[in-house]
Design a protein around this motif. Structure first.
Motif, PDB file in Angstrom:
ATOM      1  N   LYS A   1       0.831  -1.208   0.000  1.00 11.62           N
ATOM      2  CA  LYS A   1       0.000   0.000   0.000  1.00 11.62           C
ATOM      3  C   LYS A   1       0.859   1.249   0.000  1.00 11.62           C
ATOM      4  CE  LYS A   1      -4.174  -1.773   2.167  1.00 11.62           C
ATOM      5  NZ  LYS A   1      -5.057  -1.711   3.342  1.00 11.62           N
ATOM      6  N   ARG A   2       1.972   1.203   0.729  1.00 16.44           N
ATOM      7  CA  ARG A   2       2.867   2.362   0.774  1.00 16.44           C
ATOM      8  C   ARG A   2       3.558   2.571  -0.577  1.00 16.44           C
ATOM      9  NH1 ARG A   2       2.325   6.119   4.360  1.00 16.44           N
ATOM     10  NH2 ARG A   2       4.549   6.475   4.471  1.00 16.44           N
ATOM     11  N   ILE A   3       3.876   1.478  -1.273  1.00 17.80           N
ATOM     12  CA  ILE A   3       4.446   1.609  -2.626  1.00 17.80           C
ATOM     13  C   ILE A   3       3.428   2.300  -3.524  1.00 17.80           C
ATOM     14  CG2 ILE A   3       5.163   0.348  -4.705  1.00 17.80           C
ATOM     15  CD1 ILE A   3       6.388  -1.776  -2.790  1.00 17.80           C
ATOM     16  N   ARG A   4       2.190   1.800  -3.512  1.00 16.91           N
ATOM     17  CA  ARG A   4       1.137   2.389  -4.342  1.00 16.91           C
ATOM     18  C   ARG A   4       0.906   3.846  -3.976  1.00 16.91           C
ATOM     19  NH1 ARG A   4      -3.634  -0.771  -3.513  1.00 16.91           N
ATOM     20  NH2 ARG A   4      -4.006   0.589  -1.746  1.00 16.91           N
ATOM     21  N   HIS A   5       0.846   4.139  -2.686  1.00 19.09           N
ATOM     22  CA  HIS A   5       0.648   5.497  -2.194  1.00 19.09           C
ATOM     23  C   HIS A   5       1.705   6.442  -2.759  1.00 19.09           C
ATOM     24  CE1 HIS A   5       1.485   8.001   1.730  1.00 19.09           C
ATOM     25  NE2 HIS A   5       1.155   8.780   0.747  1.00 19.09           N
ATOM     26  N   ARG A   6       2.957   6.076  -2.627  1.00 19.41           N
ATOM     27  CA  ARG A   6       4.030   6.946  -3.107  1.00 19.41           C
ATOM     28  C   ARG A   6       4.019   7.055  -4.639  1.00 19.41           C
ATOM     29  NH1 ARG A   6       6.815  11.410  -1.997  1.00 19.41           N
ATOM     30  NH2 ARG A   6       8.704  11.434  -3.261  1.00 19.41           N
ATOM     31  N   ARG A   7       3.769   5.938  -5.315  1.00 21.30           N
ATOM     32  CA  ARG A   7       3.731   5.941  -6.782  1.00 21.30           C
ATOM     33  C   ARG A   7       2.659   6.901  -7.268  1.00 21.30           C
ATOM     34  NH1 ARG A   7       0.533   3.545 -10.191  1.00 21.30           N
ATOM     35  NH2 ARG A   7      -0.338   2.055  -8.722  1.00 21.30           N
ATOM     36  N   TRP A   8       1.475   6.855  -6.651  1.00 23.42           N
ATOM     37  CA  TRP A   8       0.393   7.755  -7.036  1.00 23.42           C
ATOM     38  C   TRP A   8       0.753   9.205  -6.744  1.00 23.42           C
ATOM     39  CZ3 TRP A   8      -4.610   5.008  -4.957  1.00 23.42           C
ATOM     40  CH2 TRP A   8      -4.937   3.953  -5.822  1.00 23.42           C
TER      41      TRP A   8
ATOM     42  N   PHE B   1      10.165   4.682   4.758  1.00 19.92           N
ATOM     43  CA  PHE B   1       8.858   5.191   4.336  1.00 19.92           C
ATOM     44  C   PHE B   1       7.845   4.054   4.199  1.00 19.92           C
ATOM     45  CE2 PHE B   1       5.880   5.739   0.837  1.00 19.92           C
ATOM     46  CZ  PHE B   1       5.214   6.898   1.209  1.00 19.92           C
ATOM     47  N   PHE B   2       8.288   2.931   3.690  1.00 22.42           N
ATOM     48  CA  PHE B   2       7.370   1.826   3.414  1.00 22.42           C
ATOM     49  C   PHE B   2       6.866   1.137   4.683  1.00 22.42           C
ATOM     50  CE2 PHE B   2      10.131   2.152  -0.370  1.00 22.42           C
ATOM     51  CZ  PHE B   2       9.162   2.582  -1.260  1.00 22.42           C
ATOM     52  N   PHE B   3       7.524   1.411   5.811  1.00 25.14           N
ATOM     53  CA  PHE B   3       7.136   0.788   7.071  1.00 25.14           C
ATOM     54  C   PHE B   3       6.462   1.761   8.030  1.00 25.14           C
ATOM     55  CE2 PHE B   3      10.615  -1.584   5.206  1.00 25.14           C
ATOM     56  CZ  PHE B   3      10.091  -2.866   5.213  1.00 25.14           C
ATOM     57  N   GLU B   4       6.367   3.035   7.641  1.00 22.99           N
ATOM     58  CA  GLU B   4       5.725   4.029   8.500  1.00 22.99           C
ATOM     59  C   GLU B   4       4.282   3.639   8.775  1.00 22.99           C
ATOM     60  OE1 GLU B   4       6.150   7.836   6.612  1.00 22.99           O
ATOM     61  OE2 GLU B   4       8.324   7.859   6.938  1.00 22.99           O
ATOM     62  N   GLY B   5       3.883   3.806  10.030  1.00 26.49           N
ATOM     63  CA  GLY B   5       2.509   3.516  10.427  1.00 26.49           C
ATOM     64  C   GLY B   5       2.245   2.054  10.732  1.00 26.49           C
ATOM     65  N   LEU B   6       3.241   1.213  10.580  1.00 23.06           N
ATOM     66  CA  LEU B   6       3.075  -0.214  10.833  1.00 23.06           C
ATOM     67  C   LEU B   6       3.071  -0.471  12.330  1.00 23.06           C
ATOM     68  CD1 LEU B   6       2.868  -2.838   9.186  1.00 23.06           C
ATOM     69  CD2 LEU B   6       5.324  -3.059   9.409  1.00 23.06           C
ATOM     70  N   GLY B   7       1.974  -0.991  12.837  1.00 28.17           N
ATOM     71  CA  GLY B   7       1.886  -1.345  14.254  1.00 28.17           C
ATOM     72  C   GLY B   7       1.837  -0.157  15.183  1.00 28.17           C
ATOM     73  N   ASN B   8       1.468   1.018  14.677  1.00 28.79           N
ATOM     74  CA  ASN B   8       1.402   2.208  15.506  1.00 28.79           C
ATOM     75  C   ASN B   8       0.012   2.332  16.109  1.00 28.79           C
ATOM     76  OD1 ASN B   8       1.596   4.681  16.699  1.00 28.79           O
ATOM     77  ND2 ASN B   8       2.343   5.749  14.888  1.00 28.79           N
TER      78      ASN B   8
END
Length: 122
Positions: free
Chosen positions: A11-18, A66-73
């Protein structure tokens, strides 16, 4: 079965790509793979290797973290409950973010502060 970390990274890959306005095809070409593989990464169906994630981060101009931000927060649970789980999967939200970053920085900061005050999240 997909692993929650793989889904989050995808999802983070898609988010940044968009956000940078890049298609799956463009990202795939720059990383040297087929666009179908990007699709699989973005859904979490396939895991992204460390070296591939490095290439993707470089191409999308972000740090690996960046791709791990928000994980388990768990601290952001209240805010997350008020928003859809895939906020940037929504075209309107994506257009809003792109428009926001098109505003000159000094005006953007003022708009951000206004939004924080109005939302009572500050």
């Amino acid at each position: 079965m997909t692993h929650p970390v793989d889904v989050h990274v995808g999802k983070r890959i898609r988010h940044r790509r968009w956000l940078v306005g890049m298609t799956q095809q463009q990202l795939a070409e720059k990383v040297g793979i087929k666009f179908q593989q990007i699709q699989k990464y973005e859904t979490g169906a396939n895991r992204v290797s460390a070296s591939r994630l490095w290439d993707i981060a470089d191409t999308l101009d972000v740090q690996i973290g960046f791709f791990f931000e928000g994980l388990g927060n768990e601290d952001d649970a209240k805010v997350k409950d008020a928003m859809p789980s895939d906020l940037l999967g929504d075209k309107e939200a994506l257009d809003l973010v792109r428009s926001y970053y098109a505003i000159p920085e000094n005006q953007r900061r003022r708009l951000f502060e206004l939004a924080r005050v109005l939302s009572d999240v500050a």
